[in-house]
Write a protein that holds these residues in place. Structure first.
Motif, PDB file in Angstrom:
ATOM      1  N   LEU A   1       4.210   8.194  -3.085  1.00 18.91           N
ATOM      2  CA  LEU A   1       2.812   7.941  -2.778  1.00 18.91           C
ATOM      3  C   LEU A   1       2.648   6.446  -2.522  1.00 18.91           C
ATOM      4  O   LEU A   1       3.386   5.633  -3.086  1.00 18.91           O
ATOM      5  CB  LEU A   1       1.907   8.350  -3.952  1.00 18.91           C
ATOM      6  CG  LEU A   1       2.064   9.760  -4.519  1.00 18.91           C
ATOM      7  CD1 LEU A   1       1.060   9.985  -5.644  1.00 18.91           C
ATOM      8  CD2 LEU A   1       1.900  10.817  -3.439  1.00 18.91           C
ATOM      9  N   ILE A   2       1.685   6.079  -1.691  1.00 17.82           N
ATOM     10  CA  ILE A   2       1.402   4.668  -1.425  1.00 17.82           C
ATOM     11  C   ILE A   2       0.037   4.329  -2.000  1.00 17.82           C
ATOM     12  O   ILE A   2      -0.941   5.054  -1.779  1.00 17.82           O
ATOM     13  CB  ILE A   2       1.444   4.378   0.088  1.00 17.82           C
ATOM     14  CG1 ILE A   2       2.832   4.671   0.653  1.00 17.82           C
ATOM     15  CG2 ILE A   2       1.062   2.914   0.356  1.00 17.82           C
ATOM     16  CD1 ILE A   2       2.919   4.560   2.165  1.00 17.82           C
ATOM     17  N   PHE A   3      -0.013   3.241  -2.773  1.00 17.79           N
ATOM     18  CA  PHE A   3      -1.282   2.792  -3.358  1.00 17.79           C
ATOM     19  C   PHE A   3      -1.590   1.404  -2.821  1.00 17.79           C
ATOM     20  O   PHE A   3      -0.845   0.451  -3.059  1.00 17.79           O
ATOM     21  CB  PHE A   3      -1.196   2.750  -4.883  1.00 17.79           C
ATOM     22  CG  PHE A   3      -2.493   2.335  -5.549  1.00 17.79           C
ATOM     23  CD1 PHE A   3      -3.572   3.200  -5.575  1.00 17.79           C
ATOM     24  CD2 PHE A   3      -2.616   1.077  -6.136  1.00 17.79           C
ATOM     25  CE1 PHE A   3      -4.772   2.817  -6.181  1.00 17.79           C
ATOM     26  CE2 PHE A   3      -3.815   0.691  -6.740  1.00 17.79           C
ATOM     27  CZ  PHE A   3      -4.888   1.564  -6.770  1.00 17.79           C
ATOM     28  N   VAL A   4      -2.688   1.283  -2.065  1.00 18.46           N
ATOM     29  CA  VAL A   4      -3.124  -0.002  -1.524  1.00 18.46           C
ATOM     30  C   VAL A   4      -4.001  -0.665  -2.582  1.00 18.46           C
ATOM     31  O   VAL A   4      -5.128  -0.220  -2.840  1.00 18.46           O
ATOM     32  CB  VAL A   4      -3.877   0.169  -0.197  1.00 18.46           C
ATOM     33  CG1 VAL A   4      -4.299  -1.201   0.340  1.00 18.46           C
ATOM     34  CG2 VAL A   4      -3.000   0.883   0.824  1.00 18.46           C
TER      35      VAL A   4
ATOM     36  N   LEU B   1      -5.936   9.342   2.240  1.00 18.48           N
ATOM     37  CA  LEU B   1      -6.735  10.373   1.582  1.00 18.48           C
ATOM     38  C   LEU B   1      -8.132   9.894   1.227  1.00 18.48           C
ATOM     39  O   LEU B   1      -8.855  10.581   0.498  1.00 18.48           O
ATOM     40  CB  LEU B   1      -6.017  10.862   0.317  1.00 18.48           C
ATOM     41  CG  LEU B   1      -4.689  11.569   0.538  1.00 18.48           C
ATOM     42  CD1 LEU B   1      -4.132  12.096  -0.770  1.00 18.48           C
ATOM     43  CD2 LEU B   1      -4.835  12.711   1.540  1.00 18.48           C
ATOM     44  N   GLY B   2      -8.513   8.723   1.727  1.00 19.60           N
ATOM     45  CA  GLY B   2      -9.857   8.246   1.451  1.00 19.60           C
ATOM     46  C   GLY B   2     -10.142   6.963   2.202  1.00 19.60           C
ATOM     47  O   GLY B   2      -9.302   6.463   2.964  1.00 19.60           O
TER      48      GLY B   2
ATOM     49  N   VAL C   1       6.065  13.579   3.935  1.00 18.89           N
ATOM     50  CA  VAL C   1       4.858  12.804   4.230  1.00 18.89           C
ATOM     51  C   VAL C   1       4.539  11.944   3.005  1.00 18.89           C
ATOM     52  O   VAL C   1       5.011  12.223   1.893  1.00 18.89           O
ATOM     53  CB  VAL C   1       3.638  13.699   4.566  1.00 18.89           C
ATOM     54  CG1 VAL C   1       3.900  14.516   5.802  1.00 18.89           C
ATOM     55  CG2 VAL C   1       3.259  14.575   3.384  1.00 18.89           C
ATOM     56  N   HIS C   2       3.704  10.911   3.235  1.00 16.93           N
ATOM     57  CA  HIS C   2       3.393   9.979   2.164  1.00 16.93           C
ATOM     58  C   HIS C   2       1.884   9.775   2.077  1.00 16.93           C
ATOM     59  O   HIS C   2       1.311   9.022   2.879  1.00 16.93           O
ATOM     60  CB  HIS C   2       4.105   8.646   2.406  1.00 16.93           C
ATOM     61  CG  HIS C   2       5.586   8.804   2.577  1.00 16.93           C
ATOM     62  ND1 HIS C   2       6.430   9.058   1.532  1.00 16.93           N
ATOM     63  CD2 HIS C   2       6.355   8.769   3.690  1.00 16.93           C
ATOM     64  CE1 HIS C   2       7.670   9.161   1.983  1.00 16.93           C
ATOM     65  NE2 HIS C   2       7.643   9.002   3.292  1.00 16.93           N
ATOM     66  N   PRO C   3       1.209  10.451   1.135  1.00 14.76           N
ATOM     67  CA  PRO C   3      -0.229  10.264   0.961  1.00 14.76           C
ATOM     68  C   PRO C   3      -0.553   8.822   0.563  1.00 14.76           C
ATOM     69  O   PRO C   3       0.198   8.177  -0.168  1.00 14.76           O
ATOM     70  CB  PRO C   3      -0.576  11.238  -0.168  1.00 14.76           C
ATOM     71  CG  PRO C   3       0.527  12.262  -0.129  1.00 14.76           C
ATOM     72  CD  PRO C   3       1.748  11.499   0.268  1.00 14.76           C
ATOM     73  N   VAL C   4      -1.683   8.312   1.059  1.00 13.85           N
ATOM     74  CA  VAL C   4      -2.096   6.930   0.793  1.00 13.85           C
ATOM     75  C   VAL C   4      -3.387   6.929  -0.014  1.00 13.85           C
ATOM     76  O   VAL C   4      -4.392   7.522   0.401  1.00 13.85           O
ATOM     77  CB  VAL C   4      -2.301   6.150   2.111  1.00 13.85           C
ATOM     78  CG1 VAL C   4      -2.752   4.718   1.811  1.00 13.85           C
ATOM     79  CG2 VAL C   4      -1.022   6.143   2.936  1.00 13.85           C
ATOM     80  N   PHE C   5      -3.350   6.266  -1.179  1.00 14.63           N
ATOM     81  CA  PHE C   5      -4.525   6.041  -2.012  1.00 14.63           C
ATOM     82  C   PHE C   5      -4.843   4.553  -1.970  1.00 14.63           C
ATOM     83  O   PHE C   5      -4.058   3.744  -1.489  1.00 14.63           O
ATOM     84  CB  PHE C   5      -4.263   6.487  -3.453  1.00 14.63           C
ATOM     85  CG  PHE C   5      -3.992   7.964  -3.604  1.00 14.63           C
ATOM     86  CD1 PHE C   5      -5.011   8.840  -3.932  1.00 14.63           C
ATOM     87  CD2 PHE C   5      -2.704   8.468  -3.426  1.00 14.63           C
ATOM     88  CE1 PHE C   5      -4.762  10.196  -4.069  1.00 14.63           C
ATOM     89  CE2 PHE C   5      -2.447   9.816  -3.564  1.00 14.63           C
ATOM     90  CZ  PHE C   5      -3.476  10.693  -3.881  1.00 14.63           C
ATOM     91  N   ALA C   6      -5.997   4.179  -2.514  1.00 13.64           N
ATOM     92  CA  ALA C   6      -6.374   2.764  -2.540  1.00 13.64           C
ATOM     93  C   ALA C   6      -7.268   2.516  -3.740  1.00 13.64           C
ATOM     94  O   ALA C   6      -7.829   3.444  -4.334  1.00 13.64           O
ATOM     95  CB  ALA C   6      -7.073   2.363  -1.243  1.00 13.64           C
TER      96      ALA C   6
END
Length: 684
Positions: free
Chosen positions: A128-131, A159-160, A226-231
């Motif tokens: 997962l990627i967290f910005v 995702l947002g 795939v790599h979901p992106v959160f922030a």
């Protein structure tokens, strides 16, 4: 209960340690969030980590997501971000189920971010990627998402969206089905990796339900497709609840019990696999010393269950602790899928595959191969009287990290250590000062070469022949072996022709002698064959005790072996090889002209430039001698206006074409027979 071994990775200062603190706080493990700047975080325990605000050693801490039957125990591993500690990161990656890659919303994708993502994708670790840092001035989530897609991988799914970014009120609002463009984005990315979904999408896009898309997202995320992106913000807590939910739902986990661990994953949910029940099997990824000096191994169990009093090759398990809610608790066993601290394994080393003792002196499953360090430096204590204490302290550090190869020079009273980069000097220096009270300085780093056999060579020395002063006779043959086979010792003499203690003495001495070849460099891969032997049986005078002047001892064989071995090595011949790194460089198109001459001066061999993913520059790969990696890193900002991104990794050894460099010997130099015999005979 389900278990997930999770890694937190990022470029330096992206906020991964702060994210670890926030996750622990959100799970109720800690009552107050620590500060990297204040040095009060849970996972940065080294003094230098607290002083510099960087992670040097991996640390493990556990927390729980959810409750009851839906609960997931997360063994979270905080990993170093500095490229000099990439070996530490690689060791951790081998035990992960999934990862969170942290990217700053201000600085965006940085050099080490690309290195880490390439490694994660190569190893197919679900990520997962967290910005992070949405609350910081200059934060721009949309720009970072575009950068992720162009520089890391197009297979990302945001995702947002961000609200009020750049302020303390910054928040992460998850997309919903009705949000414009979100469903179409999911379809575009997920259909590319799912033939059935793609077929239904082509036939009638409206027939693909949103629920089916969410299931496909979870499945492909767990399969690292795939790599979901959160922030959000690790400081304010924005977006942490959504990330926590994503960790539990989008990364593979393993169902465990106290007795054993079995995989409960199905093809639909993509869960993790703990391995079949049976004999215990696990991987050692970290070793440290306890307060009493005892060895403690960090083990990720792959199959079976390891119990106290179990005997493995590295020793007998005397105690086990598993990670639980921010601390550790004693347990009688650790099941597959979990990470534990294990006591009693005196012979354990990082990289060991821990298993039952199979009787042949080796762990089941073999070991892992890590890229070797290619630099070494002499460590000098500021107080001459601390030379002995320095060697003992470095020996303990080398136990914790086998890639810190210790090299003692008794003739010059010096000790050298191997390195991956210059920052490691600071780590060793600070550790010696803080933990051992030894202040040290370093000499200039030099490149580590190796020697490989050119052919086969043999030599024989017999008792009372050709000036042999030892009561021992030995014949040895040296033969080249494939790379990474190491040094092997074999017998061509009849079993029983020589006492086992003497054979062991020859074996051990031959391996030690091959640490310095004809030019002083290690000979890493060869076969040593004992072809002939002589010894004088144990004798004594009448009514007297044993007389070693009439009888062979292990010391005779230890003294003679280097002479015979180096004669055989001379006849076989060796070639000196230098370490070569593979580099990949992204640079602006208009800087290529001035970069190529600089690469030529550094003896680099570049390939053909290719367009960069973003279409604004070039990607250049090729080979570069390890001796010039640091120089390229220093020159790159000026050559590329600070926009060049360099990734290097050890690739291979290749022959030195100029005059081969020599390294000063640290032994009694068996290549000089007269001097060797004077020194060894004096000792005997």
């Amino acid at each position: 209960m389900r278990t997930l071994n999770l890694g937190i990775l990022a470029h330096v200062d992206a906020g991964k340690t702060s994210l670890t603190e926030r996750l622990l706080y959100a799970a109720g493990v800690i009552d107050e969030i620590g500060s990297v700047d204040a040095g009060s975080t849970q996972t940065d325990s080294l003094a230098l980590e607290r002083q510099r605000g960087i992670t040097i050693k991996s640390a493990v801490v556990a927390f729980t997501i959810g409750a009851g039957s839906d609960a997931t125990t997360v063994d979270l591993i905080d990993t170093p971000g500095h490229p000099d500690f990439i070996a530490e990161v690689e060791r951790v990656l081998s035990v992960l189920d999934g990862a969170v890659l942290v990217v700053s919303a201000v600085e965006g994708v940085q050099a080490q971010t690309r290195v880490l993502m390439r490694t994660l994708r190569r190893l197919r670790i679900p990520t997962l990627i967290f910005v992070n840092k949405l609350d910081r001035g200059g934060a721009d989530l949309d720009a970072v998402v575009d950068q992720l897609a162009t520089t890391l991988t197009p297979r990302i799914v945001p995702l947002g969206t961000a609200e009020h970014q750049g302020t303390k009120a910054a928040a992460f609002r998850p997309f919903r089905e009705r949000d414009a463009g979100f469903r179409a984005r999911l379809l575009d990315v997920l259909a590319d990796g799912d033939e059935a979904l793609f077929a239904d999408y082509v036939e009638d896009p409206a027939s693909v339900s949103y629920r089916r898309l969410r299931r496909a997202l979870a499945r492909q995320s767990r399969q690292a497709r795939v790599h979901p992106v959160f922030a959000g913000s690790a400081i304010t807590g924005a977006g942490i609840d959504e990330l926590t939910t994503g960790i539990a739902r989008l990364l593979p986990s393993t169902s465990t019990s106290t007795a054993t661990a079995t995989a409960t994953a199905t093809a639909d949910d993509g869960g993790g696999t703990a391995g079949p029940p049976g004999p215990p099997r696990g991987t050692v990824f970290k070793v440290e010393r306890g307060p009493a000096g005892e060895k403690i191994a960090y083990v990720r169990m792959v199959a079976g269950a390891l119990r106290t009093r179990d005997r493995v090759t590295a020793g007998k398990v005397t105690a086990i602790s598993v990670f639980d809610d921010g601390g550790t608790v004693p347990r009688a066993e650790v099941p597959a899928g979990r990470i534990a601290k294990v006591w009693g394994l005196a012979g354990v080393r990082i990289g060991d595959d821990l298993g039952e003792d199979d009787g042949d002196g080796r762990e089941n499953g073999g070991g892992h191969h890590f890229a070797p360090p290619t630099l070494e430096t002499v460590v000098v204590p500021r107080l001459a009287r601390q030379k002995g204490a320095l060697h003992a302290a470095l020996a303990q550090l080398a136990e914790q990290d086998p890639l810190i190869d210790l090299r003692q020079d008794d003739l010059r009273q010096e000790v050298s250590v191997s390195l991956y980069g210059e920052v490691q000097k600071e780590v060793v220096q600070a550790t010696l000062a803080e933990e051992y009270g030894i202040e040290v300085e370093f000499r200039e780093s030099t490149t580590i070469h190796v020697e490989r056999l050119i052919g086969t060579g043999d030599a024989v020395e017999l008792i009372k022949k050709d000036g042999n002063p030892f009561l021992a006779g030995i014949g040895l043959r040296l033969e080249p072996a494939p790379e990474r086979d190491g040094v092997t010792f074999e017998l061509e003499i009849e079993l029983g022709a020589l006492p086992l203690a003497f054979i062991r003495a020859i074996d051990e001495t031959a391996r030690e002698t091959l640490r310095q070849g004809l030019h002083g460099w290690q000979v890493p891969d060869c076969r040593v064959v004992l072809t002939r032997s002589q010894y004088a049986p144990r004798q004594s005078h009448m009514h007297a005790t044993f007389d070693k002047s009439m009888s062979s001892t292990a010391g005779d064989f230890r003294g003679l072996t280097p002479l015979v071995l180096m004669t055989a090595l001379r006849r076989a011949g060796t070639r000196v090889l230098e370490p070569i790194h593979r580099f990949e460089l992204e640079l602006p198109a208009d800087t290529l002209g001035q970069l190529l001459p600089a690469l030529a001066r550094l003896r680099a061999v570049p390939g053909t430039p290719a367009p960069a993913p973003a279409g604004t520059g070039y990607v250049l790969d090729g080979d570069l001698p390890a001796a010039h990696v640091h120089a390229l890193q220093q020159q790159l900002p000026a050559l590329t206006r600070g926009e060049g991104v360099l990734e290097t990794r050890f690739d291979r050894y290749q022959p030195v074409h100029a005059d081969p460099p020599d390294r000063p010997r640290t032994d009694h130099d068996p290549l000089n027979r007269k001097e060797y015999l004077l020194r060894v005979s004096r000792r005997v």
